[in-house]
Write a protein that holds these residues in place. Structure first.
Motif, PDB file in Angstrom:
ATOM      1  N   SER A 174       0.741  -1.274   0.021  1.00 39.35           N
ATOM      2  CA  SER A 174       0.116   0.089   0.018  1.00 39.35           C
ATOM      3  C   SER A 174       1.040   1.298   0.068  1.00 39.35           C
ATOM      4  N   GLU A 175       2.160   1.146  -0.092  1.00 41.17           N
ATOM      5  CA  GLU A 175       3.150   2.276  -0.134  1.00 41.17           C
ATOM      6  C   GLU A 175       3.007   2.968  -1.589  1.00 41.17           C
ATOM      7  N   GLU A 176       3.492   4.065  -1.212  1.00 39.23           N
ATOM      8  CA  GLU A 176       3.531   5.127  -2.350  1.00 39.23           C
ATOM      9  C   GLU A 176       5.080   4.765  -3.104  1.00 39.23           C
ATOM     10  N   THR A 177       4.883   4.527  -4.328  1.00 37.87           N
ATOM     11  CA  THR A 177       6.181   4.334  -5.100  1.00 37.87           C
ATOM     12  C   THR A 177       6.618   5.280  -6.162  1.00 37.87           C
ATOM     13  N   GLY A 178       5.708   6.178  -6.421  1.00 34.65           N
ATOM     14  CA  GLY A 178       5.981   7.165  -7.228  1.00 34.65           C
ATOM     15  C   GLY A 178       6.298   7.127  -8.624  1.00 34.65           C
ATOM     16  N   LEU A 179       5.771   5.799  -9.167  1.00 35.24           N
ATOM     17  CA  LEU A 179       5.657   5.603 -10.332  1.00 35.24           C
ATOM     18  C   LEU A 179       4.180   5.840 -11.090  1.00 35.24           C
ATOM     19  N   ILE A 180       3.253   6.046 -10.198  1.00 34.47           N
ATOM     20  CA  ILE A 180       1.918   6.585 -11.045  1.00 34.47           C
ATOM     21  C   ILE A 180       1.645   8.078 -10.415  1.00 34.47           C
ATOM     22  N   PRO A 181       2.052   8.834 -11.178  1.00 37.20           N
ATOM     23  CA  PRO A 181       1.627  10.115 -10.489  1.00 37.20           C
ATOM     24  C   PRO A 181       0.236  10.529 -10.154  1.00 37.20           C
ATOM     25  N   GLN A 182       0.134  11.287  -9.164  1.00 41.84           N
ATOM     26  CA  GLN A 182      -1.239  11.936  -8.761  1.00 41.84           C
ATOM     27  C   GLN A 182      -1.785  12.889  -9.888  1.00 41.84           C
ATOM     28  N   PRO A 183      -2.896  13.010  -9.929  1.00 45.40           N
ATOM     29  CA  PRO A 183      -4.153  12.460  -9.679  1.00 45.40           C
ATOM     30  C   PRO A 183      -4.669  11.177 -10.178  1.00 45.40           C
ATOM     31  N   PHE A 184      -3.827  10.747 -11.224  1.00 51.56           N
ATOM     32  CA  PHE A 184      -3.999   9.450 -11.792  1.00 51.56           C
ATOM     33  C   PHE A 184      -4.373   8.176 -10.816  1.00 51.56           C
ATOM     34  N   ARG A 185      -3.293   8.394  -9.827  1.00 50.72           N
ATOM     35  CA  ARG A 185      -3.548   7.218  -8.796  1.00 50.72           C
ATOM     36  C   ARG A 185      -4.589   7.294  -7.987  1.00 50.72           C
ATOM     37  N   SER A 186      -5.148   8.359  -7.693  1.00 52.09           N
ATOM     38  CA  SER A 186      -6.537   8.578  -7.115  1.00 52.09           C
ATOM     39  C   SER A 186      -7.520   8.036  -7.814  1.00 52.09           C
ATOM     40  N   TYR A 187      -7.768   8.295  -9.177  1.00 54.59           N
ATOM     41  CA  TYR A 187      -8.625   7.698  -9.906  1.00 54.59           C
ATOM     42  C   TYR A 187      -8.607   6.281 -10.072  1.00 54.59           C
ATOM     43  N   ILE A 188      -7.343   5.764 -10.336  1.00 57.37           N
ATOM     44  CA  ILE A 188      -7.200   4.295 -10.150  1.00 57.37           C
ATOM     45  C   ILE A 188      -7.931   3.738  -9.038  1.00 57.37           C
ATOM     46  N   ASP A 189      -7.371   4.337  -7.997  1.00 54.38           N
ATOM     47  CA  ASP A 189      -7.816   3.750  -6.672  1.00 54.38           C
ATOM     48  C   ASP A 189      -9.382   3.917  -6.375  1.00 54.38           C
ATOM     49  N   GLN A 190      -9.923   4.877  -7.076  1.00 57.54           N
ATOM     50  CA  GLN A 190     -11.415   5.181  -6.679  1.00 57.54           C
ATOM     51  C   GLN A 190     -12.168   4.024  -7.525  1.00 57.54           C
ATOM     52  N   MET A 191     -11.701   3.418  -8.796  1.00 57.57           N
ATOM     53  CA  MET A 191     -12.296   2.529  -9.577  1.00 57.57           C
ATOM     54  C   MET A 191     -12.010   1.203  -8.680  1.00 57.57           C
ATOM     55  N   ARG A 192     -11.244   0.714  -7.800  1.00 59.53           N
ATOM     56  CA  ARG A 192     -10.868  -0.517  -6.972  1.00 59.53           C
ATOM     57  C   ARG A 192     -10.221  -1.506  -8.081  1.00 59.53           C
ATOM     58  N   PRO A 193      -9.141  -1.111  -8.561  1.00 60.31           N
ATOM     59  CA  PRO A 193      -8.787  -2.190  -9.568  1.00 60.31           C
ATOM     60  C   PRO A 193      -8.846  -3.783  -9.237  1.00 60.31           C
ATOM     61  N   MET A 194      -8.688  -4.174  -8.024  1.00 59.54           N
ATOM     62  CA  MET A 194      -8.956  -5.362  -7.565  1.00 59.54           C
ATOM     63  C   MET A 194     -10.326  -6.091  -7.961  1.00 59.54           C
ATOM     64  N   ALA A 195     -11.473  -4.969  -8.121  1.00 55.76           N
ATOM     65  CA  ALA A 195     -12.545  -5.394  -8.325  1.00 55.76           C
ATOM     66  C   ALA A 195     -12.788  -5.241  -9.893  1.00 55.76           C
ATOM     67  N   VAL A 196     -12.159  -4.727 -10.601  1.00 57.07           N
ATOM     68  CA  VAL A 196     -12.298  -4.529 -11.940  1.00 57.07           C
ATOM     69  C   VAL A 196     -11.548  -5.826 -12.764  1.00 57.07           C
TER      70      VAL A 196
END
Length: 186
Positions: free
Chosen positions: A42-64
């Protein structure tokens, strides 16, 4: 070296290639020579910049991801071509992403997340305003509808019903989530 902390313990990787495939939780794949390892962090890696990371989190990738897999293999099993399988996977993926995003964008859900110690999610933490999250969720459903009518126009009634149910699950005035008996399953 790169140090990544997971929910279990800390791992140090030296002389390894690190690939981040999904975000929060991140699926991190490392390769050292020919040996491949993977971890969820769950740690930040810096490879996916904000705000894209937040929108990816919001769609819950493990459910998609399961929707994408099911959407890809079902047409193949039924004898359709590869293009149809890819399009159907995108259709189900966008439908699931839209439903998840609308659900997690609800101010009511944000309050519940804060009470349940899930304030790290994008809406309760303030990274995505509820209205913007809802707009993005409906955009995913619209994209799914376009893909669906491109595949087969007769899918349109199903897609409209799905979009209505996805929206009415947590959006006023319906809030079906509060009265739906199978809420735990959904």
């Amino acid at each position: 070296g790169i140090t990544l902390r997971t929910h279990v313990s800390s791992f140090s990787f030296q002389y390894e290639k690190v690939y981040v495939l999904l975000s929060s939780p991140c699926l991190v794949v490392t390769q050292k020579k020919k040996k491949i390892k993977w971890y969820i962090t769950s740690e930040e890696t810096g490879l996916i910049p904000q705000p894209f990371r937040s929108y990816i989190d919001q769609m819950r990738p493990m459910a998609v991801v399961p929707a994408l897999i099911f959407g890809f293999f079902t047409p193949l099993i039924l004898g359709s071509g590869l293009i149809t399988a890819f399009a159907f996977a995108l259709l189900l993926g966008f439908m699931q992403a839209g439903a998840q995003t609308i659900n997690l964008s609800s101010p009511y859900e944000a309050q519940i997340d804060i009470e349940n110690n899930k304030g790290y999610r994008p809406t309760p933490s303030g990274r995505i305003p509820p209205k913007m999250g809802t707009i993005v969720g409906f955009s995913y459903l619209f994209i799914a509808t376009l893909i669906g009518i491109t595949l087969n126009f007769s899918l349109l009634p199903f897609l409209i019903v799905y979009a209505f149910l996805a929206a009415s699950f947590t959006v006023k005035p319906f809030y079906f989530k509060r009265i739906f008996p199978a809420n735990i399953i959904v």
